[in-house]
Design an enzyme around this catalytic site. Structure first.
Site, PDB file in Angstrom:
ATOM      1  N   GLU A   1      56.007  26.944  13.981  1.00  0.00           N
ATOM      2  CA  GLU A   1      55.676  26.052  15.095  1.00  0.00           C
ATOM      3  C   GLU A   1      55.495  24.625  14.586  1.00  0.00           C
ATOM      4  O   GLU A   1      55.178  24.407  13.406  1.00  0.00           O
ATOM      5  CB  GLU A   1      54.376  26.550  15.758  1.00  0.00           C
ATOM      6  CG  GLU A   1      53.941  25.713  16.946  1.00  0.00           C
ATOM      7  CD  GLU A   1      52.877  26.385  17.815  1.00  0.00           C
ATOM      8  OE1 GLU A   1      52.327  27.424  17.395  1.00  0.00           O
ATOM      9  OE2 GLU A   1      52.613  25.877  18.922  1.00  0.00           O
ATOM     10  N   ASN A  41      55.987  30.385  26.680  1.00  0.00           N
ATOM     11  CA  ASN A  41      55.084  30.996  25.701  1.00  0.00           C
ATOM     12  C   ASN A  41      53.686  31.068  26.303  1.00  0.00           C
ATOM     13  O   ASN A  41      53.193  30.076  26.859  1.00  0.00           O
ATOM     14  CB  ASN A  41      55.032  30.132  24.436  1.00  0.00           C
ATOM     15  CG  ASN A  41      53.906  30.551  23.499  1.00  0.00           C
ATOM     16  OD1 ASN A  41      54.012  31.554  22.806  1.00  0.00           O
ATOM     17  ND2 ASN A  41      52.812  29.793  23.494  1.00  0.00           N
ATOM     18  N   GLU A  42      53.053  32.213  26.186  1.00  0.00           N
ATOM     19  CA  GLU A  42      51.673  32.384  26.678  1.00  0.00           C
ATOM     20  C   GLU A  42      51.515  31.705  28.038  1.00  0.00           C
ATOM     21  O   GLU A  42      50.615  30.864  28.227  1.00  0.00           O
ATOM     22  CB  GLU A  42      50.654  31.891  25.638  1.00  0.00           C
ATOM     23  CG  GLU A  42      50.754  32.690  24.349  1.00  0.00           C
ATOM     24  CD  GLU A  42      49.596  32.537  23.376  1.00  0.00           C
ATOM     25  OE1 GLU A  42      48.714  31.676  23.582  1.00  0.00           O
ATOM     26  OE2 GLU A  42      49.558  33.315  22.402  1.00  0.00           O
ATOM     27  N   GLU A  85      53.927  37.132  18.272  1.00  0.00           N
ATOM     28  CA  GLU A  85      52.850  36.460  17.526  1.00  0.00           C
ATOM     29  C   GLU A  85      51.824  37.505  17.135  1.00  0.00           C
ATOM     30  O   GLU A  85      51.282  38.202  18.014  1.00  0.00           O
ATOM     31  CB  GLU A  85      52.184  35.353  18.361  1.00  0.00           C
ATOM     32  CG  GLU A  85      53.029  34.100  18.469  1.00  0.00           C
ATOM     33  CD  GLU A  85      52.308  32.937  19.133  1.00  0.00           C
ATOM     34  OE1 GLU A  85      51.077  32.815  18.961  1.00  0.00           O
ATOM     35  OE2 GLU A  85      52.987  32.156  19.813  1.00  0.00           O
ATOM     36  N   GLN A 114      51.819  32.356  10.856  1.00  0.00           N
ATOM     37  CA  GLN A 114      53.114  31.750  10.926  1.00  0.00           C
ATOM     38  C   GLN A 114      53.707  31.683   9.514  1.00  0.00           C
ATOM     39  O   GLN A 114      53.004  31.942   8.543  1.00  0.00           O
ATOM     40  CB  GLN A 114      53.006  30.362  11.520  1.00  0.00           C
ATOM     41  CG  GLN A 114      52.478  30.385  12.961  1.00  0.00           C
ATOM     42  CD  GLN A 114      52.611  29.051  13.686  1.00  0.00           C
ATOM     43  OE1 GLN A 114      53.232  28.116  13.208  1.00  0.00           O
ATOM     44  NE2 GLN A 114      51.996  28.961  14.879  1.00  0.00           N
TER      45      GLN A 114
HETATM   46  O1  AHR Z   1      50.031  30.553  16.479  1.00  0.00           O
HETATM   47  C1  AHR Z   1      49.149  29.606  16.972  1.00  0.00           C
HETATM   48  C2  AHR Z   1      49.051  29.662  18.481  1.00  0.00           C
HETATM   49  O2  AHR Z   1      48.518  30.871  18.893  1.00  0.00           O
HETATM   50  C3  AHR Z   1      50.342  29.561  19.240  1.00  0.00           C
HETATM   51  O3  AHR Z   1      50.756  28.251  19.413  1.00  0.00           O
HETATM   52  C4  AHR Z   1      49.995  30.172  20.553  1.00  0.00           C
HETATM   53  O4  AHR Z   1      51.103  30.754  21.183  1.00  0.00           O
HETATM   54  C5  AHR Z   1      48.910  31.168  20.223  1.00  0.00           C
HETATM   55  O5  AHR Z   1      47.835  31.080  21.048  1.00  0.00           O
END
Ligand code: AHR
Length: 661
Positions: free
Chosen positions: A46, A193-194, A312, A361
């Protein structure tokens, strides 16, 4: 009790751990049908802290050795663990990212504020072209996360066009001006995302419609087909999964799941045994989450067409002292390695539904593989787990049944042993095991069913301290070593897993396959029975009277058919030239099924437009009974049956392979 069992138990009775009953792992190679999708070993990167900037992208003129601005040391390390797929640009960042700001001459790209992560200025110097260059260098597939929260349908639709179209169009002309003539053909695309949180705080019902709407305009261009991944649940939000599958399950290919194990108040290396226990307990909850989300998905999608993508996952601690709280930079210890091993075993064991996972990540953020500091780079214990487990990528999953002693702390307990197994395309059996107990070793008795092992080799990752980790001053504290303590005897392996250890065993040998059939007088072609009637699913042919019976050279819809409302059953034998794992495919409109050796290998049943399903089976060289069932219920009619296997690219099953008696 068999003689070897007495022998085995005697060995354990003589050891210092005499009072400990060995954990039992039964490895059953009798039903090898599902591949562990290599994308389970995927990564996530990210625009957050030093993941992209500094960790991957250093620009073209810096002193850090790079190729086209991308760090050589990081790429080399990632190639080593065979990263299969990489998700980008977020995360929460994705729903504020406007891709058109990240193309064209870098000095002209507009900047933005990264409001999610540290409020820093993002200069957009790493954009679509740079990311795809990174994937090219690593040799992995890209996975784009589209902006639904603050973007538009048009913007996402045009991104797909820019990346995937080879037509002449405004988007592709811009791409050509930016130096890329041909499409990249990116398959994986996320629809936000989310969306239940940082991606727009939507309700499930509202987002389900948004996923349908955005997904509609993410077009396929030529052979570049889009695999659409909708935002899935936050941890145990089962209502989200239920709503998504009910309202938009038919419009998507994958549903994501996000789940982290948190210890917010403490940094990654600052914990006692209670801290160890809590993180591993939270990690093991992944088993329950996947089981329950899968059960909901099965209600709406019994063929498991929609993949569950854990895009994730990982551990999340307080940041290292002195670092930007918005950058999520944390160390990585033996505890993280154990958490990673447990998760990967869980994903392997659920590979019929889980077909991608992306640890959060890849570099310098959360549970990272790699940490960098200027021109220095270290590999974390989690990196080494991915290295030891990479052998499972695209291998056939082997069922493991574990009887584990407990790891007890105070009045709480957890199963001490986690494991998974697979057989790769060279026929090697790989078993990964983990002892989560930081104080006690665990003797293991591994029983092999239907696998004749001739040799065993292994690697181990362990440490003396729970919080052992690699640092820039001491980079090799935790790294894998050779493990030669596994003893192979007939169909058993005995070993002892030291406290907090991860072991990967590789066994040479052969799978005991069911024998092929001997045909006395094989004749070319298969028997084809033609039926008429109205069905919504493949009929039970045995209860029907065929209108006619003939011999067909291949699995092709007979020309002489009623147009609509008919069914065909083909039966005969397929000649397999080499022992090995074969994948069969049925592309059909309407439903089709394929059985081999009496086992349902491909289930593409039901009334539908052309769609392909596949399934895998391990076969011995020789003749094997095969049947194909097909029905037509109006509209178009399609039936293509193909296969791939050892030394054989995917191809329509040829007439030279089909016989009857
Ligand atoms: O990985 C960090 C964050 O965690 C991401 O940006 C988000 O999708 C999640 O809440």
């Amino acid at each position: 009790m068999k003689i070897w069992s007495i022998f085995t138990l005697c060995i354990f009775a003589l050891t210092a751990d005499a009072q400990i009953k060995p954990a039992s792992i039964i490895i059953d190679a009798s039903n090898l049908r599902i591949k562990i999708n290599k994308n389970i070993y995927g990564q996530f990167s990210e625009h957050l802290g030093n993941c992209i900037y500094g960790g991957i992208w250093v620009g073209e003129n810096l002193k850090i050795p790079n190729t086209n601005g991308i760090r050589n040391d990081v790429v080399a390390a990632l190639k080593e663990i065979k990263v299969p797929v990489l998700r980008w640009p977020g995360g929460c960042f994705a729903d504020e990212y406007h891709w058109q700001n990240g193309i064209g001459p870098r000095e002209k790209r507009p900047s933005m504020i990264n409001t999610n992560w540290g409020g820093v200025t993002e200069d957009n110097s790493f954009g679509t072209h740079e990311f795809l260059e990174l994937c090219r260098q690593i040799g992995c597939e890209p996975y784009f996360s589209g902006n639904v929260g603050s973007g538009t349908v048009q913007e996402l639709s045009q991104w797909v066009e820019y990346v995937n179209s080879d037509n002449s169009s405004p988007m592709t002309e811009i791409r050509k001006k930016n130096g890329r003539d041909h499409s990249w053909g990116v398959k994986y695309w996320g629809i936000g995302n989310e969306s239940w949180g940082c991606g727009g705080n939507m309700r499930a019902e509202f987002y389900a419609d948004q996923a349908r709407r955005y997904g509609t305009y993410m077009r396929n261009y030529g052979t570049n087909k889009v695999f659409k991944i909708a935002c899935g649940p936050n941890g145990s939000d089962y209502n989200w999964t239920e709503t998504m599958m009910k309202e938009s399950g038919g419009f998507i290919n994958g549903l994501s799941l996000h789940y982290y194990s948190f210890a917010n108040q403490k940094t990654s290396a600052d914990f006692d045994e209670a801290g160890w226990f809590n993180i591993i307990q939270s990690t093991l909850k992944m088993e329950e989450l996947i089981t329950k989300h899968t059960a909901i998905m099965d209600k709406y999608d019994h063929n498991k067409r929609v993949a569950l993508m854990v895009d994730e996952w990982g551990t999340w601690y307080a940041v290292e002292p002195g670092t930007n709280p918005g950058f999520l930079f944390q160390q990585n210890t033996m505890r993280d390695a154990v958490a990673a091993a447990c998760n990967l075993n869980i994903f392997n064991n659920h590979c019929d539904r889980v077909r991608m996972a992306n640890i959060a990540q890849m570099v310098n953020v959360l549970q990272a593989m790699i940490l960098t500091n200027e021109d220095k780079m270290i590999l974390t214990p989690t990196y080494y787990v991915f290295d030891m487990f990479k052998v499972h990528q695209n291998a056939l999953a082997v069922k493991t049944t574990i009887e584990s002693p407990d790891y007890i702390l105070g009045n709480q307990k957890l199963p001490a042993i986690s494991s998974s197994a697979s057989i790769d395309d060279q026929g090697k059996l790989h078993i990964t095991m983990c002892n989560i107990d930081p104080k006690s070793s665990q003797p293991i008795l591994c029983s092999l069913n239907k696998f004749n092992a001739t040799s065993v080799a292994g690697r181990i990752l362990t440490a003396k301290e729970m919080n052992a980790h690699n640092s820039f001053s001491d980079p090799n504290v935790v790294s894998p070593k050779t493990f030669s303590d596994a003893k192979l005897s007939a169909h058993h392996i005995n070993l002892t897993l030291p406290p907090m250890s991860i072991v990967a065993l590789e066994l040479e040998g052969s799978v005991e396959l069911p024998p092929a059939i001997e045909l006395k007088e094989p004749k070319s072609g298969v028997t084809c029975k033609y039926y008429e009637g109205q069905w919504s699913f493949i009929p039970i042919f045995d209860s029907l009277k065929a209108k006619r019976t003939e011999t067909a050279e291949q699995f092709i819809i007979p020309h002489n058919n009623s147009g609509d409302n008919f069914a065909v059953q083909y039966s005969g034998y397929i000649k397999i030239l080499k022992d090995g794992s074969y994948t069969f495919f049925a592309n059909s409109d309407d439903g089709a099924i394929v059985t081999v050796d009496g086992e349902l290998v491909v289930d593409n049943d039901g009334q539908h437009a052309p769609q392909e399903e596949s399934g895998t089976i391990v076969l011995k060289a020789g003749f094997h009974p095969i049947t194909v069932g097909f029905f037509q219920a109006g509209g178009g009619k399609v039936l293509d049956v193909s296969m791939e296997g050892p030394g054989m690219q995917k191809q329509i099953i040829k007439k030279e392979m089909l016989f009857h008696e």
